[in-house]
Structures are given as C-alpha cells and as structure tokens.
Design a protein around this motif. Sequence first.
Motif, PDB file in Angstrom:
ATOM      1  N   SER A  89      -5.675 -32.869 -18.439  1.00 56.05           N
ATOM      2  CA  SER A  89      -6.215 -31.499 -18.418  1.00 56.05           C
ATOM      3  C   SER A  89      -7.614 -31.443 -19.011  1.00 56.05           C
ATOM      4  N   LEU A  90      -7.848 -32.182 -20.079  1.00 55.43           N
ATOM      5  CA  LEU A  90      -9.184 -32.219 -20.683  1.00 55.43           C
ATOM      6  C   LEU A  90     -10.196 -32.863 -19.747  1.00 55.43           C
ATOM      7  N   ILE A  91      -9.789 -33.931 -19.090  1.00 54.98           N
ATOM      8  CA  ILE A  91     -10.679 -34.609 -18.146  1.00 54.98           C
ATOM      9  C   ILE A  91     -11.016 -33.683 -16.982  1.00 54.98           C
ATOM     10  N   ILE A  92     -10.009 -32.998 -16.472  1.00 56.49           N
ATOM     11  CA  ILE A  92     -10.230 -32.057 -15.367  1.00 56.49           C
ATOM     12  C   ILE A  92     -11.169 -30.938 -15.804  1.00 56.49           C
ATOM     13  N   GLU A  93     -10.918 -30.394 -16.972  1.00 58.71           N
ATOM     14  CA  GLU A  93     -11.757 -29.311 -17.502  1.00 58.71           C
ATOM     15  C   GLU A  93     -13.217 -29.753 -17.615  1.00 58.71           C
ATOM     16  N   GLU A  94     -13.453 -30.921 -18.182  1.00 56.44           N
ATOM     17  CA  GLU A  94     -14.821 -31.424 -18.345  1.00 56.44           C
ATOM     18  C   GLU A  94     -15.451 -31.757 -17.000  1.00 56.44           C
ATOM     19  N   SER A  95     -14.660 -32.312 -16.103  1.00 55.15           N
ATOM     20  CA  SER A  95     -15.167 -32.642 -14.775  1.00 55.15           C
ATOM     21  C   SER A  95     -15.589 -31.383 -14.021  1.00 55.15           C
ATOM     22  N   LEU A  96     -14.802 -30.328 -14.151  1.00 54.82           N
ATOM     23  CA  LEU A  96     -15.152 -29.054 -13.518  1.00 54.82           C
ATOM     24  C   LEU A  96     -16.424 -28.462 -14.117  1.00 54.82           C
ATOM     25  N   LYS A  97     -16.624 -28.648 -15.425  1.00 54.80           N
ATOM     26  CA  LYS A  97     -17.856 -28.160 -16.056  1.00 54.80           C
ATOM     27  C   LYS A  97     -19.067 -28.899 -15.516  1.00 54.80           C
ATOM     28  N   LEU A  98     -18.906 -30.207 -15.299  1.00 52.20           N
ATOM     29  CA  LEU A  98     -20.020 -31.024 -14.814  1.00 52.20           C
ATOM     30  C   LEU A  98     -20.339 -30.780 -13.348  1.00 52.20           C
ATOM     31  N   ASP A  99     -19.297 -30.642 -12.536  1.00 55.77           N
ATOM     32  CA  ASP A  99     -19.519 -30.484 -11.102  1.00 55.77           C
ATOM     33  C   ASP A  99     -18.363 -29.711 -10.479  1.00 55.77           C
ATOM     34  N   GLN A 100     -18.459 -28.399 -10.535  1.00 56.30           N
ATOM     35  CA  GLN A 100     -17.413 -27.499 -10.056  1.00 56.30           C
ATOM     36  C   GLN A 100     -17.069 -27.747  -8.590  1.00 56.30           C
ATOM     37  N   LYS A 101     -18.064 -28.068  -7.789  1.00 58.05           N
ATOM     38  CA  LYS A 101     -17.869 -28.146  -6.349  1.00 58.05           C
ATOM     39  C   LYS A 101     -17.155 -29.414  -5.889  1.00 58.05           C
ATOM     40  N   SER A 102     -17.259 -30.492  -6.643  1.00 57.25           N
ATOM     41  CA  SER A 102     -16.697 -31.741  -6.135  1.00 57.25           C
ATOM     42  C   SER A 102     -15.368 -32.146  -6.761  1.00 57.25           C
ATOM     43  N   THR A 103     -14.919 -31.470  -7.803  1.00 54.64           N
ATOM     44  CA  THR A 103     -13.682 -31.862  -8.476  1.00 54.64           C
ATOM     45  C   THR A 103     -12.481 -31.135  -7.893  1.00 54.64           C
ATOM     46  N   VAL A 104     -11.482 -31.912  -7.461  1.00 53.30           N
ATOM     47  CA  VAL A 104     -10.196 -31.368  -7.024  1.00 53.30           C
ATOM     48  C   VAL A 104      -9.113 -32.106  -7.802  1.00 53.30           C
TER      49      VAL A 104
END
Length: 147
Positions: free
Chosen positions: A3-18
Amino acid sequence: MASLIIEESLKLDQKSTVFFYCKYQDDRKKTFLGVARSLLSQLLNKHEDLLPYLYDQCITSGQVFLVSSQLATELLKTCLETVPKASIIIDGIDECDFSERKAILSFFTSVIERSMVPGELRGLFVSQDENDIRRLLRTASVLRLTD
C-alpha cells in the motif's frame, strides 16, 4: 508495505500506476480475470483514448460483462502495449489458487519481457515466498524482506 509503494507510486506518476490487491476469500479478487478487469478499468480511467478500442471489442464479443479470460488477455495485452508507460503493482499473489497464480504471473512476465522499450512497462508482484511463484518469477529481480 504494498500500500505504501502504491501510494508513493501514484504520487510520482498518477497516470501510469495501476494496482490490484488479491484476496483469498473473494472469488473476484483471486483470479486472472479479476486482475484483468480491474487493471483494464484503471487504464481506461487514465487513458480515455482506449475507449473506442475497448468499446469495439465489447460490441464484437457480444459480452455485456468481461467473462472470458481469453478476451481479457487480449484486451489487457493490447492496452498495455498502447499506453506510453505503465507500472503494475499486484499484492498478494500467494492468496490466489495455483492455476490463477500461473495465469497472472505468466501473462505479466511475458508482456513485460516483450515490451519494446525497456522500462516502459514495469511490474511489482508482492507475495509470500512460495516455490511456484519463485519458479514463475525466475528471471525477475527479487527483493526479500525478512525479520
């Protein structure tokens, strides 16, 4: 942790993280079809240009709901090849049945390995250390967390 990795990944690049969370007790969240449906939905929300393709495939297939793993494989493969960049995060692979683990990991490793531009398509699979999962991810980089 995922969940933390997903959260940070979404902060970095909202459009490419699924992402997807597998869940043992939920039949919709422990199959390849469940993963594919969720990721397709997220990709469509982030890349509206996929709509005409997905709509045409829906009409052609005659399926009101995506119920075919074969069609899901085709749709997800095409969408992942079409988007400019994607980071896929799947947590809890070990909570899926053996056949579903194989379907999920075989599909994603295949698509990632065949990606035309290195680094454009990335995958993070979070799981307990299971023999079959280790075998299916034998070519992947592994990060083990211990006590």
